[in-house]
Write an enzyme that holds these catalytic residues in place. Structure first.
Site, short mmCIF file in Angstrom:
data_model
loop_
_atom_site.label_atom_id
_atom_site.label_comp_id
_atom_site.label_asym_id
_atom_site.label_seq_id
_atom_site.Cartn_x
_atom_site.Cartn_y
_atom_site.Cartn_z
N GLU A 44 0.86 -1.18 0.00
CA GLU A 44 0.00 0.00 0.00
C GLU A 44 0.89 1.23 0.00
OE1 GLU A 44 -3.72 2.06 2.44
OE2 GLU A 44 -2.28 0.82 3.53
N GLU A 69 4.81 4.86 3.63
CA GLU A 69 4.33 6.20 3.95
C GLU A 69 5.52 7.15 4.03
OE1 GLU A 69 2.54 9.48 4.61
OE2 GLU A 69 1.26 7.71 4.38
N ASP A 118 -3.39 11.81 -2.03
CA ASP A 118 -3.54 13.27 -2.15
C ASP A 118 -3.94 13.59 -3.60
OD1 ASP A 118 -3.15 16.07 -2.35
OD2 ASP A 118 -1.61 15.99 -0.79
N LYS A 122 -4.33 21.08 -8.30
CA LYS A 122 -3.83 22.10 -9.21
C LYS A 122 -3.10 21.46 -10.39
CE LYS A 122 -3.44 25.65 -5.66
NZ LYS A 122 -2.56 26.60 -4.92
N ASP A 154 -12.35 9.25 -2.53
CA ASP A 154 -13.65 9.92 -2.47
C ASP A 154 -13.67 11.13 -3.38
OD1 ASP A 154 -11.88 11.49 -0.85
OD2 ASP A 154 -13.66 12.53 -0.08
N THR A 191 -10.34 2.49 5.10
CA THR A 191 -9.27 3.26 5.70
C THR A 191 -9.89 4.27 6.67
OG1 THR A 191 -9.24 5.14 4.16
CG2 THR A 191 -8.11 3.14 3.45
N GLU A 192 -9.03 4.96 7.43
CA GLU A 192 -9.53 5.99 8.34
C GLU A 192 -10.26 7.09 7.55
OE1 GLU A 192 -5.97 4.14 10.36
OE2 GLU A 192 -6.38 4.88 8.37
N TYR A 193 -9.65 7.52 6.45
CA TYR A 193 -10.27 8.57 5.64
C TYR A 193 -11.59 8.09 5.04
CZ TYR A 193 -6.33 11.85 5.64
OH TYR A 193 -5.37 12.76 6.01
#
Length: 212
Positions: A44, A69, A118, A122, A154, A191-193
């Site tokens: 991941e 990460e 992320d 832009k 999302d 996931t947490e998000y």
């Protein structure tokens, strides 16, 4: 969202070599030696606080997992989760995804997960998106022939962009959901998000794509 700096994070990561990989360059071609059992390795990229990777490891003991990460102040939370979970088939790596070809031989990774990356909305930041073509080139170097990427977000804009990026790269779309939590997909681990955003009513998008 501003990331809270944790100056003690690096020291804590170094205290748990049984969970946190500190010498990935030396492990190229030898990742089977890292885990108790020699079995497929799923990675991941952008593991965040580690909920997904730790729950996947619990649910699939026949697979080894590595959570990567970049931010020390984030991955230290994933470390806390692994310490609590006590699962032998998951490790963590504090590293940049651009450096992955230095760490893995072709085919050492069996699958890549990209969860709630992320979006870098832009235009000038397009090259930072984990589904940009330069990152796809990296994943293709690491995965076996016809290796898969599983992607969740999302962010509708990022999802649409990613589908286009995958298609332009010549990848196969094996599965696409425009509303995962209201689909018939089974076995989803949040996931947490994902939990946070879905409680707000946000739609969750998911796809599985394959290199040819």
């Amino acid at each position: 969202m501003r990331l809270r700096h944790k100056p003690w994070a690096k020291e804590k990561l170094e205290q748990y070599p049984q969970y946190v990989i500190s010498n990935p360059e030396e492990l190229k071609g030898k990742w089977d030696n890292v885990f108790e059992l020699s079995q497929p390795l799923h990675v991941e990229i952008g593991t965040g606080k580690g909920r997904f990777i730790s729950e996947m490891a619990k649910a699939n003991p026949q697979i080894n997992y590595l959570g990567i990460e970049l931010q020390e102040s984030v991955i230290v939370s994933a470390l806390d989760r692994l310490i609590e979970a006590e699962v032998p088939n998951v490790k963590l790596l504090n590293a940049n995804a651009f450096d992955l070809p230095k760490f893995f031989e072709k085919g050492e990774i069996s699958r890549v997960y990209l969860n709630f990356s992320d979006p870098w909305p832009k235009v000038r930041h397009e090259k930072r998106r984990l589904t940009y073509k330069s990152f796809l080139e990296i994943y293709e170097q690491l995965l076996p022939n016809q290796g898969e990427i599983h992607f969740k977000t999302d962010n509708q804009g990022l999802f649409e962009y990613s589908l286009m990026s995958f298609s332009k790269y010549g990848m196969l779309l094996n599965y696409v959901s425009l509303d995962l939590h209201n689909s018939d997909y089974e076995g989803n681990i949040m996931t947490e998000y994902e939990e946070k955003f879905s409680k707000k009513g946000n739609r969750i998008y998911r796809c599985e794509v394959q290199f040819q």
